[in-house]
Write an enzyme that holds these catalytic residues in place. Structure first.
Site, PDB file in Angstrom:
ATOM      1  N   SER A   1      -9.625  -0.432   7.105  1.00  0.00           N
ATOM      2  CA  SER A   1      -9.103  -0.382   5.731  1.00  0.00           C
ATOM      3  C   SER A   1      -8.367  -1.608   5.240  1.00  0.00           C
ATOM      4  O   SER A   1      -7.981  -1.669   4.070  1.00  0.00           O
ATOM      5  CB  SER A   1      -8.197   0.834   5.559  1.00  0.00           C
TER       6      SER A   1
ATOM      7  N   SER B   1      -9.674   2.023   2.847  1.00  0.00           N
ATOM      8  CA  SER B   1      -8.833   2.793   1.954  1.00  0.00           C
ATOM      9  C   SER B   1      -7.891   1.919   1.114  1.00  0.00           C
ATOM     10  O   SER B   1      -7.407   2.349   0.075  1.00  0.00           O
ATOM     11  CB  SER B   1      -7.986   3.796   2.752  1.00  0.00           C
TER      12      SER B   1
ATOM     13  N   LYS C   1       0.848  -1.203   0.000  1.00  0.00           N
ATOM     14  CA  LYS C   1       0.000   0.000   0.000  1.00  0.00           C
ATOM     15  C   LYS C   1       0.881   1.251   0.000  1.00  0.00           C
ATOM     16  O   LYS C   1       1.883   1.314   0.719  1.00  0.00           O
ATOM     17  CB  LYS C   1      -0.906  -0.044   1.235  1.00  0.00           C
TER      18      LYS C   1
END
Ligand code: GLN
Length: 491
Positions: A179, A155, A80
């Protein structure tokens, strides 16, 4: 599509260790898959082909030299974009960091490198990890491989989309309010949020420091546990890192996979078992509860009366911490600078930079947080939210005196169409209704696929006491052994 990209991380590692595939072949297969589908999925913000192939070559050389390899050596991974990677662009999904190449690796990235895991690239995300759909990424959304007109969660939607689309066998996510788990649920993959402090935050671009927790994304529970074991453990560079041995998560996942939960007592959270979720989600969840019972678990209802205040408390605490953490993006030290014409004042340049560099959701949170922390309002908002946080922690403590772990659906709804919730922030915030209490408490929780609703994946969440991460893996692996993994339609 190469067979190599369909395999689990466990299978890939065994192939490489046995000399039946090279790490370079495996990495190439995944880079080819990215080249073939990522224009449609948009899971990646940056692909580091050269870096990944170099790391793969190093693993092959070590193997040829007869060196002992770690359990995930040669298994590629996606990371990420909120996690710093030395020399590799890191944007946190924001224009304000466009073009920034960090001078250092996050601790978890150091550990991935030491484990011989080639990093394929950096995955898309809502700006600074604020959101539940990746639609707040400054670089455009990611798309759910199950249905490209729908969101892959957020997210960390890039990480969940990448593993669901077979672009990577494993990925790193971060979970501040859900997330890792919510993207896992809506893409039919596994996402685990470790105990807060169980994985290092050093090198994680901070959103809400008392909640942020990096963790594994995978297609199976065992794979998630293997990755958890690689990244977890004490880090002296993170003052909130827990100086204790990592729970035996891999052993727990393997034990769970035998499908025996005899002696395990699970609590169904009353507040999350009634209305609020889509009927199809509740139906899949109830079937999964039946499956858990058949595996030998005893399931009882447990009331956690303060969980219903978790969402409002979170939306005071997280924005308050973000308003402080994001003050460092001032146009002076990192990335973007706007209006520096030699005439405008420092204050004007900062203001122009922040106006141009931050998106609307980030601005909304900074304003909310600044307001909640301002003198005169501090006690009424931030102080009150902290008291609610204590009450939620007490609910968890009391619940774990009665049961070994708590269960609920992971998220109230399946993947929604792009654009369906962007005009009303509250509708977006509801995606994390069931995941947020765990972050406020600090314990571990995992989302594991539990079935389909209208052809789209549904996740079941297992919440365990702090530092009992092994327990959630055992329950999740048992459920997986009964229900199986979910396969999206071919892309
Ligand atoms: N969706 C939640 C938020 O917008 C959680 C985000 C996260 O876990 N990073 O804050």
């Amino acid at each position: 599509m190469s067979e190599l990209t369909r395999m689990t991380a466990t299978q890939i590692a065994a192939l490489i260790a046995g000399g039946d595939a090279s790490a370079v072949e495996v990495t190439r297969a995944h880079l080819d898959r990215i080249a073939a589908v990522d224009d449609r999925v948009h899971a990646f913000l940056h692909v580091d082909s050269e870096g990944a192939l170099d790391a793969a070559r190093a693993v092959d050389a070590r193997r040829a030299a007869g060196e002992a390899l770690g359990p995930l050596a040669g298994v590629p991974i996606a990371v990420k974009d909120v996690v710093t990677t030395r020399g590799v662009p890191t944007t946190a999904g924001s224009k304000i960091l466009e073009g920034w190449r960090p001078p250092y690796d996050a601790t978890i990235v150091e550990r991935l490198r030491a484990a011989g895991m080639p990093m394929l690239g950096k995955t898309n995300m809502d700006e600074f990890a604020m959101g539940s759909s990746t639609e707040y990424s400054a670089y455009g959304p990611s798309y759910n491989p199950w249905d490209l007109t729908r969101i892959p969660g957020g997210s960390g939607g890039g990480s969940s989309a990448a593993i669901s689309a077979y672009e990577a066998p494993l990925a790193i996510g971060t979970d501040t309010g859900g997330s890792i788990r919510q993207p896992g649920a809506v893409t039919g993959t596994v996402g685990a949020k470790p105990t807060y402090g169980g994985t290092s935050r050093y090198g994680l671009i901070a959103f809400s420091s008392s909640l942020d927790t990096p963790g594994p994304c995978a297609r199976t529970v065992e794979d998630a546990a293997l990755l958890h074991a690689v990244i977890a453990g004490h880090d002296p560079r993170d003052s909130t890192s827990i100086p204790a041995p990592v729970p035996a998560v891999v052993e727990a996942a393997r034990r769970g996979a035998t499908g025996d939960l005899t002696g395990m007592k699970l609590g169904l959270v009353t507040q999350f078992a009634g209305e609020g979720a889509e009927p199809g989600v509740m139906a899949a969840f109830r079937d999964a509860v039946d499956a858990l019972t058949k595996l030998g678990a005893e399931v009882v209802e447990v009331s956690c009366p303060h969980f219903e205040y978790a969402l409002p408390a979170y939306y005071l605490i997280a924005p308050s911490e973000c308003s402080s953490n994001l003050a460092r993006f001032d146009g002076v030290r990192f990335g973007l600078r706007v209006g520096d014409d030699g005439v405008k004042s420092l204050e004007e340049v900062m203001s122009l930079t922040r106006d141009a560099g931050f998106g609307p959701e980030v601005k909304r949170r900074i304003m909310l947080g600044t307001y909640a922390l301002s003198s005169g309002y501090y006690d009424a908002y931030y102080g009150q939210a902290q008291k609610v946080r204590t009450l939620i922690t007490r609910d968890f403590t009391a619940a774990f005196e009665q049961v070994d772990a708590l269960i609920s659906p992971t998220t109230p709804f399946v993947a929604f169409p792009l654009g369906a919730r962007t005009s009303d922030p509250y509708q977006m915030y509801l995606a994390d209704l069931y995941t947020i209490p765990t972050n406020l408490y600090g314990g571990p929780a995992i989302s594991v696929p539990c079935g389909l609703s209208e052809g789209l994946p549904v996740g079941l969440q297992v919440m365990a006491p702090t530092m009992a991460d092994d327990r959630m893996y055992r329950v999740a692996a048992a459920l997986e052994s009964a229900i199986g993994t979910l396969t999206p339609p071919a892309l």
